[in-house]
Scaffold this active site. Structure first.
Site, PDB file in Angstrom:
ATOM      1  NE  ARG A  14      -2.983   0.390   3.252  1.00  0.00           N
ATOM      2  CZ  ARG A  14      -2.355   0.612   4.409  1.00  0.00           C
ATOM      3  NH1 ARG A  14      -1.696   1.740   4.599  1.00  0.00           N
ATOM      4  NH2 ARG A  14      -2.391  -0.296   5.364  1.00  0.00           N
ATOM      5  CE1 TYR A  68     -14.844  11.164 -17.721  1.00  0.00           C
ATOM      6  CE2 TYR A  68     -14.589  11.160 -15.346  1.00  0.00           C
ATOM      7  CZ  TYR A  68     -14.892  10.499 -16.514  1.00  0.00           C
ATOM      8  OH  TYR A  68     -15.248   9.182 -16.476  1.00  0.00           O
ATOM      9  CG  ASP A 102      -7.953  16.133 -16.143  1.00  0.00           C
ATOM     10  OD1 ASP A 102      -7.238  15.540 -16.977  1.00  0.00           O
ATOM     11  OD2 ASP A 102      -8.950  15.614 -15.604  1.00  0.00           O
ATOM     12  CE  LYS A 116     -10.576   8.155 -19.724  1.00  0.00           C
ATOM     13  NZ  LYS A 116     -10.929   9.400 -19.086  1.00  0.00           N
TER      14      LYS A 116
HETATM   15  C1  PLP Z   1     -11.594   9.831 -17.925  1.00  0.00           C
HETATM   16  C2  PLP Z   1     -11.223  11.133 -17.361  1.00  0.00           C
HETATM   17  C3  PLP Z   1     -11.062  11.294 -15.978  1.00  0.00           C
HETATM   18  C4  PLP Z   1     -11.336  10.192 -14.980  1.00  0.00           C
HETATM   19  O1  PLP Z   1     -10.472   9.111 -15.120  1.00  0.00           O
HETATM   20  P1  PLP Z   1     -10.887   7.584 -14.787  1.00  0.00           P
HETATM   21  O2  PLP Z   1      -9.621   6.850 -15.045  1.00  0.00           O
HETATM   22  O3  PLP Z   1     -12.004   7.227 -15.702  1.00  0.00           O
HETATM   23  O4  PLP Z   1     -11.315   7.568 -13.363  1.00  0.00           O
HETATM   24  C5  PLP Z   1     -10.652  12.537 -15.517  1.00  0.00           C
HETATM   25  N1  PLP Z   1     -10.432  13.556 -16.365  1.00  0.00           N
HETATM   26  C6  PLP Z   1     -10.588  13.434 -17.696  1.00  0.00           C
HETATM   27  C7  PLP Z   1     -10.326  14.610 -18.581  1.00  0.00           C
HETATM   28  C8  PLP Z   1     -10.993  12.225 -18.240  1.00  0.00           C
HETATM   29  O5  PLP Z   1     -11.168  12.113 -19.561  1.00  0.00           O
END
Ligand code: PLP
Length: 383
Positions: A48, A101, A173, A198
């Site tokens: 962890r 998001y 982000d 992604k």
């Molecule tokens: C998908 C996404 C998230 C969240 O990520 P997860 O891995 O699905 O929890 C946050 N910000 C953006 C811009 C995203 O496309």
């Protein structure tokens, strides 16, 4: 060294025991200590609090974004959760891009709001709007650029400067463009957030997240939260993500080339009412797109003439494009944000920020552009 060299070699070394060129998946809970007095002498105590496979990914992402250190999590949402937990207390206020998001909006309004944190969702493309939203108790500015799904951009250097003047951290982000095309820390931001699900993974294989911190002190706060709350990334996910990272530049180049070709095709199609892609000449923030990023990415949206009904028919019938959430993968995906990724944003708020019911989002993959275009052409012709 250049980005492509670093995406392959940063953070990984041949396994000291065997010479294995790929970092092994260290599938273990605990690490045997040489003696009580030498506790932690090899850096690991319990998975962890740290794992060598995850550590290799953390080092790679740190290098690619140009930060001090990185913490990796089980999802992108866990990464944002960790950042909120590290920085916020009851009574604090956060300024967030109004287009974000859907999960970020939900975490803010339906979870952290319950614990006495207040949020202002602000058009962060306007510096005046950001300045006007700041309060004495504002403890974080969180922006997403390009924003999911409308592609609205925030001037990251300008917002970082405003944040610095008020001693408020600015987190970006950077999921849509990745450090290959955009590096927010170089533009003055304090934290970079990623859904590694992604483009870093890129193969539709894992969900994961990361926060890259500008300073070691900021990273230590995140690492404390991570260990205290148990939000970690598993070694298998880290291993798969490490492999994905090694081809990031090549995928980003080709996927954005494909996106450019598809955007141009759609822009010239009589059954398409509107197309939004930063690489098109009519993109409203074209100058900013070229100034703060070195590429336009592989996300775009369009509206079919005939609105929601026609758009739904297209999404249900188009071949090759999978109707699915997620983005950034080799497989091209088609998504209806209003009912899928952004369903938890109230209808009035969706309308206000431009997530119309007819908006169709494309995540352009790595197939041949001609095949992707032919599939869209056929579906459009059938409308
Ligand atoms: C998908 C996404 C998230 C969240 O990520 P997860 O891995 O699905 O929890 C946050 N910000 C953006 C811009 C995203 O496309």
């Amino acid at each position: 060294m250049g980005f492509s060299t670093r995406q392959i070699h940063s953070g990984v070394e041949p396994d000291p025991l065997t010479g294995a060129i790929l970092t092994p998946i260290y599938q273990t809970t605990t690490y045997v200590q040489p003696s009580v007095d030498e506790y932690l002498s090899k850096g690991y105590s319990y998975s962890r609090s740290g794992n060598p496979t995850v550590r290799a990914l953390e080092k790679k992402l740190t290098d690619l974004e140009g930060g001090a250190d990185t913490t990796c999590y089980g999802t992108g949402m866990a990464a944002i959760n960790a950042l909120y937990l590290a920085l916020l207390n009851a009574g604090d206020h956060v300024v967030v891009s109004d287009v974000v998001y859907g999960g970020t909006y939900r975490l803010s309004t339906q979870v952290f709001a319950r614990f006495g944190v207040s949020f202002s969702f602000v058009d962060t493309s306007s510096q005046d709007a950001v300045r006007a939203a700041l309060r004495d108790n504002t403890r974080l500015i969180l922006t997403e650029s390009p924003a999911n799904p409308t592609m609205k951009l925030t001037d990251l250097a300008a917002i970082s400067a405003i944040a610095a003047r008020h001693a408020i951290p600015h987190a970006v982000d950077n999921t849509f463009l990745t450090p290959y095309f955009q590096r927010p820390l170089e533009l003055g931001a304090d934290y970079v957030i990623h859904s590694t699900t992604k483009y870093f993974d890129g193969h539709n294989a894992t969900v994961g997240g990361a926060v890259v911190a500008k300073t070691a002190e900021q990273d230590q706060k995140l690492r404390f939260i991570q260990n205290a709350t148990g939000m970690i990334m598993s070694p298998q996910v880290a291993w798969l993500t490490l492999q994905g990272c090694k081809t990031l530049s090549v995928r980003m180049e080709r996927q954005s080339e494909n996106a450019q070709a598809i955007a141009e095709f759609l822009a010239g199609h009589p059954k398409v009412a509107q197309v939004c892609y930063p690489g098109l000449p009519d993109f409203p923030q074209r100058e900013l797109a070229s100034r703060q990023a070195s590429g336009f990415g592989a996300m775009l949206w369009f509206e079919v003439a005939g609105g929601l009904a026609a758009g739904k028919r297209l999404m249900d019938t188009v071949e090759l494009w999978s109707l699915a959430e997620n983005l950034g993968s080799l497989e091209s995906l088609i998504t209806h944000p209003a009912t899928m990724t952004h369903a938890d944003v109230e209808e009035a708020e969706r309308q206000r920020i431009g997530i119309t019911d007819g908006l169709v989002r494309l995540s352009v993959g790595l197939e041949d552009a001609e095949d992707l275009i032919a599939a869209l052409d056929k579906a459009l012709a059938a409308l």
